[in-house]
Enzyme design. Sequence first.
Site, PDB file in Angstrom:
ATOM      1  N   ASP A 145      18.487  71.116  -9.610  1.00 49.63           N
ATOM      2  CA  ASP A 145      17.489  72.179  -9.479  1.00 49.63           C
ATOM      3  C   ASP A 145      17.943  73.238  -8.497  1.00 49.63           C
ATOM      4  OD1 ASP A 145      14.751  73.348  -9.858  1.00 49.63           O
ATOM      5  OD2 ASP A 145      14.675  72.925  -7.714  1.00 49.63           O
ATOM      6  N   SER A 150      11.669  72.769 -13.018  1.00 51.16           N
ATOM      7  CA  SER A 150      11.945  72.877 -11.591  1.00 51.16           C
ATOM      8  C   SER A 150      10.865  72.210 -10.755  1.00 51.16           C
ATOM      9  CB  SER A 150      12.073  74.363 -11.209  1.00 51.16           C
ATOM     10  OG  SER A 150      12.302  74.503  -9.825  1.00 51.16           O
ATOM     11  N   LYS A 171      11.234  67.946  -9.070  1.00 49.66           N
ATOM     12  CA  LYS A 171      11.121  67.669  -7.635  1.00 49.66           C
ATOM     13  C   LYS A 171       9.958  66.730  -7.344  1.00 49.66           C
ATOM     14  CE  LYS A 171      11.170  72.097  -6.287  1.00 49.66           C
ATOM     15  NZ  LYS A 171      11.776  73.002  -7.272  1.00 49.66           N
ATOM     16  N   ARG A 193      18.777  81.125 -11.632  1.00 55.87           N
ATOM     17  CA  ARG A 193      17.601  81.770 -12.237  1.00 55.87           C
ATOM     18  C   ARG A 193      17.241  83.039 -11.493  1.00 55.87           C
ATOM     19  NH1 ARG A 193      13.187  77.593 -11.602  1.00 55.87           N
ATOM     20  NH2 ARG A 193      11.856  79.247 -12.401  1.00 55.87           N
ATOM     21  N   HIS A 216       1.044  71.028  -5.602  1.00 56.36           N
ATOM     22  CA  HIS A 216       1.986  72.143  -5.688  1.00 56.36           C
ATOM     23  C   HIS A 216       1.233  73.408  -6.061  1.00 56.36           C
ATOM     24  CE1 HIS A 216       5.758  74.303  -6.371  1.00 56.36           C
ATOM     25  NE2 HIS A 216       5.135  74.877  -7.382  1.00 56.36           N
TER      26      HIS A 216
END
Length: 455
Positions: A171, A193, A197, A178, A92
Amino acid sequence: MSRTERGDCPSFPDLIRRKRDGGRLSAADIRAFVQAVKCGSIQDGQIGAMLMAIWHKGMEPDETLALTEEMMRSGDILTWPQEWSGLVVDKHSTGGVGDKVSLPLAPALAACGCKVPMISGRGLAHTGGTLDKLESIRGFTVDQPVERLQQILEDVGCCIVGQTESLVPADRALYAMRDATATVDSMPLITGSILSKKGAEGLSALVLDVKFGRAALYKNIDSARDLAHSLVTVGNSIGMRTGAVLSRMDTPIGCSVGNSLEVCEALECLKGRGPSDLQELVKTLGGYLLWMSGRASSLESGQEKLAEVLQNGAALQKFQAMLQAQGVSMETAQSLCSVQSDYSLHFRQAEHQTELKVQNDGMVLDINGLTLAEVLHSMGAGRTKAGQPINHSVGAEILVRLGQNVQTGDPWLRIHYDSPALNATQCYDLQAALTVGERESYHANPRVAEFILPR
């Protein structure tokens, strides 16, 4: 003991007040809040107030862990065949300009024997999205049911897909709120978040590319390091072997910015060519994952394995197979992945190209990635809110490199765009993105600044 811990119906104003005043929320409190968000039994104003309280007062590590776990459990958690144990990995990135790393990284890892269920996102504001880039390829389908996703992993070893409706529904609701409440940069909320995931993907190992600099969410290395430590701590606590790198995001990654142009550059990387900084990131992140998953004895050994599959064509073959498995015709996939492919045959071309010229002699000291991305965004390359269409053909080719000597009149940037023409403000901003000066002022820095090891 709170009302939720006693099994009573929670009072959300009480929970909001407690967090607003700097108090701690119990795991039961957090569970009640996340479930209410998922089910829609809490008012939007109360969600916004809780997010702002968390943004203002922060969370203790155990609160952040509880938030992550409850968000992860709000939907399905993917499971994989037993024989894939230890092989399911992902990466990520916190986002940047020209960040096409996922495109060569996923097939390179698959070529090294990993399974990579890369669930990616779309671009928002100045950062580009992996799914948007891939959708510039005719036929590529990012929406895949879980059964098909598993079959692609079985046959190919990697896929790059969008988030399914059943994964982490809490989320999706919280992320939209957000954005509306200016709490996107809250460290506990970012941690929850991202890792909810990734945890729902059923990963064995995860590497995080946490960026810092003017084109990143966090502008300095200290705040990026704090986020990386939070992510690594919570990731390992929920059962994923998790590590991170801190990488610089002041200048664009590679030489291309914009969806279809970045796909072409990613293909060049897969063909053993491409910009050195892109190759550096792919080999570093991939080598880290191979080491964490036990596929390499060290980070250096992992990097060598990644470099080998990029050079010998194995990663390119996996990318071609992934394209075909996700809807691209065999003819198109083969042509794109041929050594001397004419990429212009497969991507929509912008109506116009304009080159900007260097305005004084000297050495290239800086190229402001944020300015470049913001101008391209204004020309249609990005979106300001979810669901907006984008123009895949809008982009820029950077024709010079940092540390290069240039002369007045040399072309340094080629902009691809549709009508209307570049206006005076856009031209001025783009020219201001290039800094040319004396050699003594140039300081070369590698992309990767630090490693945060698993705990």
